[in-house]
Design an enzyme around this catalytic site. Structure first.
Site, short mmCIF file in Angstrom:
data_model
loop_
_atom_site.label_atom_id
_atom_site.label_comp_id
_atom_site.label_asym_id
_atom_site.label_seq_id
_atom_site.Cartn_x
_atom_site.Cartn_y
_atom_site.Cartn_z
N SER A 87 -21.11 -18.03 -36.60
CA SER A 87 -22.21 -17.14 -36.25
C SER A 87 -22.92 -17.55 -34.95
O SER A 87 -23.79 -16.83 -34.48
CB SER A 87 -23.24 -17.11 -37.40
OG SER A 87 -23.86 -18.39 -37.54
N GLY A 98 -18.66 -23.25 -40.47
CA GLY A 98 -17.74 -23.12 -39.35
C GLY A 98 -18.33 -22.41 -38.16
O GLY A 98 -17.61 -22.05 -37.22
N SER A 99 -19.64 -22.22 -38.15
CA SER A 99 -20.28 -21.37 -37.15
C SER A 99 -20.45 -21.99 -35.77
O SER A 99 -20.93 -21.32 -34.85
CB SER A 99 -21.66 -20.92 -37.67
OG SER A 99 -21.50 -20.05 -38.75
N LYS A 137 -29.59 -21.01 -30.05
CA LYS A 137 -29.29 -19.95 -31.00
C LYS A 137 -30.60 -19.40 -31.55
O LYS A 137 -31.58 -20.13 -31.74
CB LYS A 137 -28.43 -20.52 -32.13
CG LYS A 137 -27.86 -19.51 -33.11
CD LYS A 137 -26.94 -20.22 -34.09
CE LYS A 137 -26.35 -19.28 -35.13
NZ LYS A 137 -25.44 -19.99 -36.07
N THR A 153 -22.97 -23.81 -40.82
CA THR A 153 -22.98 -23.99 -42.27
C THR A 153 -21.56 -23.95 -42.82
O THR A 153 -21.20 -24.74 -43.70
CB THR A 153 -23.84 -22.91 -42.95
OG1 THR A 153 -25.15 -22.94 -42.41
CG2 THR A 153 -23.91 -23.12 -44.46
#
Length: 559
Positions: free
Chosen positions: A186, A209-210, A105, A207
């Protein structure tokens, strides 16, 4: 940039010569596992260089439409070649990740030619002080950092009025299972890339549910790790009290291999000092088909949406969940229904996610800027970041505003303020004894099981591990609903959803064991495939397995 232009810029370099290919079929890159790679390397059927080149070609095929990758590592082929030499000429193998490509990421720092921007031009061109511990651990394990995956800008901590998967620098990431599919966020690009085979596995951050949400929405496996199991050092933060890092992949066993390579104590991240063991487990050894035998699982039904308020999506996900409970029982699990969270009302009314993020980002986020070796934007305060974002055209202000940041500026709370500390302590209690730990203890359970849509929180508040595995897909009559902001469809036929297992702190081995047994017995990922037009066709054994010797700085460009 049009795909034809992209390929013209790159040129082509043969990835696998037909004359050297084995007569036995090579694994499909949509299905490829780490075990397949280990076997293929041992038989000399393909090399790490072949894999890297094929993945880069697959990225090029879908980048214009789905934008899952923000940047490809210009040194990836060279790194893979060095690892091939280690393995073939020096007879040295670092483990199962040796030569395995991974996408990180874009908020995970790498001290190489890649940018680390969290999707924002405010960090473009910055130089991190060193590799993030995650990147360093993966390199040491032999993984090839293929590039950076697109993401929701600033891990979706800027404002509510932008779309999952959108960033100023990367544009709009989209899922592959429906037209203009909202990829969730995200870790959007990480999940989409894993779902269509653009890398062997990927890494995301979580943080609120990302990891779980995009993994579930894109039909792959995702693991939100216990806070502290994987170091957050040199990862762009939102708030240290809830941030964590975890793997996303196509299979549970791949996730297990990845986790063993990523995890461990790190003196630069105090949270890792809470790990209760000195040697990181071989998580893949817990992947056994009989792993659910004797497992005590509970269903905290009082976190489900009340029956009177359920949407079409709730109904479909709960129905699919109910349908697999007999499967879990046949696999040997003992299920306690209504193993409810003991303080659900307090959790729903008193937990404060935004306060933790507002104050956390105001200080931890700006500390990240201050530790950079080179900070071209010169930003060191949240107000400066707001000003930059409002005035940089590609950041699309005011279409996408900065309301959450402004709330952080407006608060007079600091990381030492009693009001802040009291709320963080309350959040932690509500996420542990008030909910997860309370249910596990009250009903003498090994883990909780529930639809993934209900599993994201309260795990974030007290740092409990949760894994999502494919469960089903929304049916053909599912209503298409546009996202509130941006060009994506929030719902639609064929979009995946998952089932989750939640365990105690640092009990990843147990939930991996349960998830693997369920996955092997069901294989729901293959019940419905991504849309054909979004499926890359490059394979190890095709002429199209071509890729460049060097790559442009960024694949994802602002629209």
């Amino acid at each position: 940039m049009l795909l034809s232009s992209l390929l013209a810029v790159w040129g082509s370099v043969s990835a696998v010569h037909a004359a050297t290919l084995p007569y036995t079929p090579l694994p499909d890159l949509f299905d490829l596992t780490i075990d397949d790679i280990v076997t293929g390397f041992a038989a000399n059927h393909f090399t790490s260089v072949d894999l890297v080149k094929a993945y880069i070609a697959r990225i090029a095929e879908v980048q214009e439409t789905l934008r899952p990758v923000i940047e490809v590592n210009p040194e990836a082929i060279e790194i893979a070649q060095a690892l091939d030499i280690e393995r073939l000429n020096m007879n040295k193998t670092r483990g199962p990740l040796h030569g395995v490509p991974v996408l990180l990421k874009d908020n995970i720092g790498t001290a190489d030619l890649l940018n680390t921007t969290a999707g924002s031009y405010a960090l473009y061109g910055s130089i991190v002080p060193r590799d993030s511990t995650v990147a360093a651990n993966l390199r040491a394990a032999g993984a090839v950092i293929l590039g950076k995956a697109g993401m929701t800008e600033w891990a979706f901590w800027r404002s509510a009025n932008y779309t999952n998967g959108w960033s100023g620098r990367g544009g709009q990431v989209k899922g592959a299972y429906y037209y203009d599919q909202d990829p969730s966020g995200s870790s959007s690009g990480s999940a989409v890339a894993a779902s269509i085979g653009l890398s062997t596995f990927t890494v995301g951050s979580d943080t609120g549910g990302s990891i779980i949400s995009p993994a579930s929405t894109n039909g792959v496996v995702g693991l939100r790790t216990s806070t502290g199991l994987v170091s957050r050092s040199v990862v762009v933060p939102i708030t240290p009290v809830m941030d964590t890092v975890g793997p996303i992949g196509r299979t549970v066993k791949d996730i297990a291999y990845a986790l063993s390579g990523m995890a461990g104590k790190d003196p630069t991240d105090n949270a890792t000092m809470a790990i209760p063991f000195d040697t990181i487990p071989d998580y893949a050894s817990f992947c056994t088909e009989d792993g659910l035998q004797g497992a005590r699982l509970g269903i905290p039904r009082n976190i489900f949406t009340a029956a009177a308020n359920r949407t079409e999506l709730d109904v479909q996900q709960i129905s699919a969940f109910e349908a697999v409970l007999p499967i879990l029982q046949r696999l040997g699990a003992n299920i306690t229904d209504r193993a409810n969270y003991p303080n659900i009302t307090a959790y729903q009314t008193q937990a404060n996610f935004n306060l933790a993020c507002n104050v956390g980002f105001k200080y931890a986020g700006m500390d990240y800027f201050k530790q950079l070796r080179f900070n071209p934007s010169g930003i060191t305060t949240l107000q400066q970041l707001i000003n930059y974002t409002m005035n940089f055209k590609a950041e699309l202000y005011p279409v996408h505003n900065v309301d959450w940041w402004q709330a952080g500026v407006d608060t007079n709370l600091t990381l030492e303020s009693p009001e802040y500390l009291d709320q963080i302590a309350l959040n932690a209690w509500l996420g542990s004894n008030g909910t997860i730990q309370g249910a596990l203890d009250n009903y003498d359970l090994d883990a909780l099981v529930l639809p993934s849509v209900y599993s994201v929180r309260p795990t974030v508040y007290a740092g409990y591990p949760v894994i999502t595995v494919p469960l089903g897909f929304f049916n053909a009559t599912t209503k298409v609903i546009k996202s509130t902001y941006g060009p994506t469809n929030a719902t639609g036929p064929g979009i995946p959803f998952g089932i989750s297992f939640i365990g105690r702190r640092f009990d990843e081995a147990k939930i991996i064991q349960y998830a693997y047994a369920f996955e092997q017995a069901t294989q729901f990922r293959y019940a419905h495939l991504p849309m054909p037009q979004y499926m890359p066709t490059t394979q190890l054994n095709t002429v199209r397995a071509n890729a460049p010797a060097t790559c442009p700085a960024a694949l994802g460009l602002p629209y």
